[in-house]
Design an enzyme around this catalytic site. Structure first.
Site, mmCIF file in Angstrom:
data_model
loop_
_atom_site.group_PDB
_atom_site.id
_atom_site.type_symbol
_atom_site.label_atom_id
_atom_site.label_comp_id
_atom_site.label_asym_id
_atom_site.label_seq_id
_atom_site.Cartn_x
_atom_site.Cartn_y
_atom_site.Cartn_z
ATOM 1 N N GLY A 19 0.483 -1.109 -0.136
ATOM 2 C CA GLY A 19 0.092 0.073 -0.110
ATOM 3 C C GLY A 19 1.133 1.718 -0.263
ATOM 4 N N ARG A 67 -3.012 -2.276 -5.281
ATOM 5 C CA ARG A 67 -3.729 -2.744 -7.230
ATOM 6 C C ARG A 67 -3.919 -2.347 -7.879
ATOM 7 N N ASP A 82 -2.163 -7.483 -5.334
ATOM 8 C CA ASP A 82 -3.477 -7.967 -4.424
ATOM 9 C C ASP A 82 -3.094 -8.462 -3.783
ATOM 10 N N ARG A 134 -4.250 -9.812 -1.202
ATOM 11 C CA ARG A 134 -5.755 -10.476 -1.150
ATOM 12 C C ARG A 134 -5.132 -12.468 -1.571
ATOM 13 N N PHE A 192 -14.170 0.161 6.172
ATOM 14 C CA PHE A 192 -15.026 1.518 6.442
ATOM 15 C C PHE A 192 -16.069 1.991 7.386
ATOM 16 N N SER A 231 -23.112 -7.688 4.704
ATOM 17 C CA SER A 231 -23.221 -9.026 4.080
ATOM 18 C C SER A 231 -21.801 -9.919 4.436
ATOM 19 N N TYR A 247 -7.194 0.064 18.486
ATOM 20 C CA TYR A 247 -8.466 -0.923 18.686
ATOM 21 C C TYR A 247 -8.207 -2.330 18.212
ATOM 22 N N LYS A 303 -6.706 -6.259 12.737
ATOM 23 C CA LYS A 303 -5.466 -5.594 12.543
ATOM 24 C C LYS A 303 -5.548 -6.546 14.296
ATOM 25 N N PRO A 363 -5.062 9.350 14.948
ATOM 26 C CA PRO A 363 -5.938 9.973 13.660
ATOM 27 C C PRO A 363 -4.732 10.744 12.881
HETATM 28 C C1 HXC Z 1 -20.348 -1.653 3.637
HETATM 29 C C2 HXC Z 1 -19.483 -1.951 2.346
HETATM 30 C C3 HXC Z 1 -18.960 -1.315 2.227
HETATM 31 C C4 HXC Z 1 -19.650 -0.011 3.142
HETATM 32 C C5 HXC Z 1 -17.955 -1.906 0.430
HETATM 33 N N1 HXC Z 1 -19.127 -2.945 0.984
HETATM 34 N N2 HXC Z 1 -18.142 -0.861 1.406
HETATM 35 N N3 HXC Z 1 -20.444 -2.223 2.764
HETATM 36 N N4 HXC Z 1 -19.981 -0.673 3.729
HETATM 37 N N5 HXC Z 1 -18.689 1.161 2.823
HETATM 38 C C6 HXC Z 1 -19.385 -4.086 0.812
HETATM 39 C C7 HXC Z 1 -19.556 -4.509 -0.729
HETATM 40 O O1 HXC Z 1 -21.356 -4.033 -0.544
HETATM 41 C C8 HXC Z 1 -19.466 -5.431 -1.699
HETATM 42 O O2 HXC Z 1 -20.354 -6.965 -0.264
HETATM 43 C C9 HXC Z 1 -18.086 -6.277 -0.709
HETATM 44 O O3 HXC Z 1 -17.874 -4.870 0.704
HETATM 45 C C10 HXC Z 1 -16.950 -5.769 -1.597
HETATM 46 O O4 HXC Z 1 -16.517 -4.621 -1.916
HETATM 47 P P1 HXC Z 1 -15.634 -4.309 -3.137
HETATM 48 O O5 HXC Z 1 -16.511 -2.420 -3.444
HETATM 49 O O6 HXC Z 1 -16.565 -5.291 -4.322
HETATM 50 O O7 HXC Z 1 -14.785 -4.857 -2.563
HETATM 51 P P2 HXC Z 1 -13.193 -3.736 -3.005
HETATM 52 O O8 HXC Z 1 -13.006 -2.951 -4.638
HETATM 53 O O9 HXC Z 1 -12.182 -5.077 -2.808
HETATM 54 O O10 HXC Z 1 -13.390 -2.553 -2.758
HETATM 55 C C11 HXC Z 1 -12.465 -2.950 -0.865
HETATM 56 C C12 HXC Z 1 -12.960 -1.964 0.355
HETATM 57 C C13 HXC Z 1 -12.530 -0.218 -0.255
HETATM 58 C C14 HXC Z 1 -12.111 -2.496 1.740
HETATM 59 C C15 HXC Z 1 -14.279 -2.314 0.357
HETATM 60 O O11 HXC Z 1 -12.799 0.253 0.925
HETATM 61 C C16 HXC Z 1 -11.052 -0.245 -0.624
HETATM 62 O O12 HXC Z 1 -10.906 -0.688 -1.412
HETATM 63 N N6 HXC Z 1 -10.848 0.067 0.350
HETATM 64 C C17 HXC Z 1 -8.527 -0.293 0.463
HETATM 65 C C18 HXC Z 1 -8.100 1.819 1.433
HETATM 66 C C19 HXC Z 1 -8.715 1.663 2.798
HETATM 67 O O13 HXC Z 1 -10.071 1.263 2.731
HETATM 68 N N7 HXC Z 1 -8.051 2.462 3.914
HETATM 69 C C20 HXC Z 1 -8.613 3.105 4.546
HETATM 70 C C21 HXC Z 1 -8.000 2.421 5.583
HETATM 71 S S1 HXC Z 1 -7.814 3.479 7.177
HETATM 72 P P3 HXC Z 1 -21.632 -7.240 -1.305
HETATM 73 O O14 HXC Z 1 -21.746 -8.594 -0.696
HETATM 74 O O15 HXC Z 1 -22.438 -6.345 -1.513
HETATM 75 O O16 HXC Z 1 -20.794 -7.963 -2.845
HETATM 76 C C22 HXC Z 1 -7.523 2.219 8.654
HETATM 77 C C23 HXC Z 1 -7.327 3.177 9.280
HETATM 78 C C24 HXC Z 1 -8.435 2.632 10.825
HETATM 79 O O17 HXC Z 1 -6.917 1.290 8.507
HETATM 80 C C25 HXC Z 1 -7.443 3.689 11.891
HETATM 81 C C26 HXC Z 1 -7.960 5.410 11.412
HETATM 82 C C27 HXC Z 1 -8.010 6.122 12.797
HETATM 83 P P1 NAP Z 2 -4.755 4.457 2.365
HETATM 84 O O1 NAP Z 2 -3.990 5.773 1.436
HETATM 85 O O2 NAP Z 2 -5.818 3.713 2.143
HETATM 86 O O3 NAP Z 2 -3.776 3.023 2.192
HETATM 87 C C1 NAP Z 2 -4.512 1.920 2.462
HETATM 88 C C2 NAP Z 2 -3.567 1.311 0.411
HETATM 89 O O4 NAP Z 2 -3.228 -0.528 0.807
HETATM 90 C C3 NAP Z 2 -3.664 1.737 -0.425
HETATM 91 O O5 NAP Z 2 -1.948 2.271 -0.507
HETATM 92 C C4 NAP Z 2 -4.047 0.978 -1.578
HETATM 93 O O6 NAP Z 2 -3.442 0.919 -2.422
HETATM 94 C C5 NAP Z 2 -3.320 -0.125 -0.828
HETATM 95 N N1 NAP Z 2 -4.789 -2.063 -0.653
HETATM 96 C C6 NAP Z 2 -5.435 -1.824 -0.325
HETATM 97 N N2 NAP Z 2 -6.001 -2.930 -0.591
HETATM 98 C C7 NAP Z 2 -4.849 -3.316 -0.783
HETATM 99 C C8 NAP Z 2 -4.840 -4.633 -1.571
HETATM 100 N N3 NAP Z 2 -5.485 -6.282 -1.536
HETATM 101 N N4 NAP Z 2 -3.744 -5.222 -2.283
HETATM 102 C C9 NAP Z 2 -2.969 -5.067 -1.886
HETATM 103 N N5 NAP Z 2 -2.691 -3.168 -1.853
HETATM 104 C C10 NAP Z 2 -4.002 -3.212 -0.822
HETATM 105 O O7 NAP Z 2 -4.820 4.670 3.803
HETATM 106 P P2 NAP Z 2 -3.976 4.739 5.134
HETATM 107 O O8 NAP Z 2 -4.611 5.974 6.170
HETATM 108 O O9 NAP Z 2 -2.581 5.456 4.136
HETATM 109 O O10 NAP Z 2 -3.583 3.791 5.434
HETATM 110 C C11 NAP Z 2 -2.464 3.029 6.146
HETATM 111 C C12 NAP Z 2 -2.342 2.206 6.967
HETATM 112 O O11 NAP Z 2 -2.611 3.553 8.289
HETATM 113 C C13 NAP Z 2 -2.929 1.082 7.567
HETATM 114 O O12 NAP Z 2 -3.088 0.090 7.709
HETATM 115 C C14 NAP Z 2 -4.175 2.064 8.288
HETATM 116 O O13 NAP Z 2 -5.558 1.195 8.926
HETATM 117 C C15 NAP Z 2 -2.969 2.126 9.117
HETATM 118 N N6 NAP Z 2 -3.849 3.710 9.917
HETATM 119 C C16 NAP Z 2 -3.867 4.698 9.300
HETATM 120 C C17 NAP Z 2 -4.303 5.708 10.429
HETATM 121 C C18 NAP Z 2 -4.994 6.820 9.862
HETATM 122 O O14 NAP Z 2 -5.317 7.696 10.308
HETATM 123 N N7 NAP Z 2 -4.908 6.940 8.172
HETATM 124 C C19 NAP Z 2 -4.167 5.217 11.445
HETATM 125 C C20 NAP Z 2 -4.683 3.645 12.037
HETATM 126 C C21 NAP Z 2 -3.369 2.689 11.116
HETATM 127 P P3 NAP Z 2 -5.191 0.190 -3.764
HETATM 128 O O15 NAP Z 2 -6.350 0.434 -3.131
HETATM 129 O O16 NAP Z 2 -4.408 0.586 -5.207
HETATM 130 O O17 NAP Z 2 -4.542 -1.529 -3.442
#
Ligand code: HXC
Ligand code: NAP
Length: 279
Positions: free
Chosen positions: A16, A41, A67, A69, A98, A106, A148, A163, A191
């Site tokens: 990532g 990805r 990817d 996964r 999310f 689901s 968390y 996590k 944050p």
């Molecule tokens: C409910 C959801 C949803 C949402 C997706 N789904 N988003 N359900 N609420 N907001 C469901 C879909 O309906 C689907 O189920 C299944 O999840 C897969 O969705 P896809 O869109 O096909 O998944 P995909 O394209 O693989 O994307 C994965 C993802 C997306 C996790 C949903 O958000 C993503 O690519 N995220 C990567 C980056 C990211 O999340 N960054 C934040 C990290 S921050 P069904 O059953 O309908 O098929 C973090 C910090 C924490 O972790 C701490 C902060 C302080």
């Molecule tokens: P982000 O920019 O959304 O980073 C997530 C990265 O993961 C993206 O570059 C995404 O790229 C990659 N990724 C997601 N699914 C993947 C997959 N299946 N294979 C390969 N790569 C994948 O969010 P961020 O805030 O920088 O978060 C980075 C890390 O910090 C995460 O572990 C998060 O839980 C942690 N964290 C963040 C915060 C915060 O405040 N920001 C707080 C606590 C912990 P693609 O979509 O192109 O795959």
């Protein structure tokens, strides 16, 4: 804060690393002399970051579409990486998340997050570890978790499940692989606003303000503060730290846990009244 060659000679994979905190940590590793590989990805995002960093750091930065996964895709990526040079370090940073009420999800939604966070980090760590152990190569793994991981959190339950598992992997393998010269540590950030996290997790401006400033220091983290901690933990000079999780959240989770934290708004007059009452 560090000697400019702190990480010279190290090759580090940041999952990532094309966006957000992964990109920020990668940039700092390069600045401190490391070579880095980023993966994710989306090829356009990866290539944009690679090109941006290559303008300063040349061929010390590489990008691999993967990817995490998919364990076969992870193995193929590692073959391509090792064909150039072995890794010395891995940062498990990629994540999916999310905000949602658990009962609305689901099974596939739950799996999607856990597959990225837990299984993905596990596949990359497993593949790299097999190679390091076969070669007798010392290495360091850093996983980006959350506070968390141990408190749990409402509304991000699959992420909390994933996590917590990554933290368990870190602590378990620190013991199992320590004798092989492989250390594993974790960072739990508070944050740090990024586009990827904020667009998925922060519902509106009012809640954003509370989320960002409701900690004892009243501000968000600066990327360089996280970058420096990550560089420190990846450096050989911190080589006796193993199986540890370092929190960098301004005291945020402790404030949430402390039973009396909510009294921060008491006035001087109210404190005086309490003093009088207590006597
Ligand atoms: C409910 C959801 C949803 C949402 C997706 N789904 N988003 N359900 N609420 N907001 C469901 C879909 O309906 C689907 O189920 C299944 O999840 C897969 O969705 P896809 O869109 O096909 O998944 P995909 O394209 O693989 O994307 C994965 C993802 C997306 C996790 C949903 O958000 C993503 O690519 N995220 C990567 C980056 C990211 O999340 N960054 C934040 C990290 S921050 P069904 O059953 O309908 O098929 C973090 C910090 C924490 O972790 C701490 C902060 C302080
Ligand atoms: P982000 O920019 O959304 O980073 C997530 C990265 O993961 C993206 O570059 C995404 O790229 C990659 N990724 C997601 N699914 C993947 C997959 N299946 N294979 C390969 N790569 C994948 O969010 P961020 O805030 O920088 O978060 C980075 C890390 O910090 C995460 O572990 C998060 O839980 C942690 N964290 C963040 C915060 C915060 O405040 N920001 C707080 C606590 C912990 P693609 O979509 O192109 O795959």
């Amino acid at each position: 804060m560090f000697q400019p060659d702190l990480l010279a000679g190290k090759r580090i994979l940041v999952t990532g690393g094309g966006t957000g905190l992964g990109k920020a940590m990668t940039t700092r590793f390069l600045e401190l002399g490391a070579s880095a590989v980023i993966c994710g990805r989306r090829p356009d995002v990866l290539d944009g970051t690679r090109a941006e960093l290559a303008a300063t750091y040349g061929d010390r930065i590489a990008a691999e579409q993967c990817d995490i996964r998919d364990p076969d895709a992870v193995a193929a990526m590692m073959d391509r990486i090792w064909a150039t040079a072995p890794l010395d370090g891995l940062v498990n940073n990629a994540a999916g998340n999310f905000l949602a009420r658990f009962e609305t999800l689901s099974p596939r939604a739950m799996d999607t997050v856990i597959n990225i966070v837990l299984h993905g980090s596990g596949y990359v760590t497993l593949d790299a570890g097999k190679r390091w152990i076969a070669e007798g190569r010392p290495a360091s793994v850093l996983s980006i978790v959350t506070t968390y991981s141990w408190t749990g959190s409402a509304y991000v339950v699959p992420s909390a499940m994933g996590k917590a598992g990554v933290l368990a992997m870190t602590q378990s393998l620190a013991v199992e692989w320590g004798p092989k010269g492989i250390r594993l540590n974790a960072i739990a950030p508070g944050p740090f606003p990024t586009e990827g996290a904020w667009e998925r997790l922060v519902p509106n401006a009012e809640l954003a303000k509370r989320f960002e400033t409701g900690n004892p220091l009243g501000r968000v983290g600066k990327p360089e503060e996280l970058n420096n901690l990550a560089a420190f933990l990846m450096a050989d000079g911190s080589g006796f730290i193993n199986g540890e999780v370092v929190t960098i959240d301004a005291g945020n989770w402790l404030k949430g846990a402390g039973q009396f934290s909510m009294f921060e708004d008491l006035t001087d007059a109210e404190w005086e009244e309490m003093k009088a009452r207590g006597r």
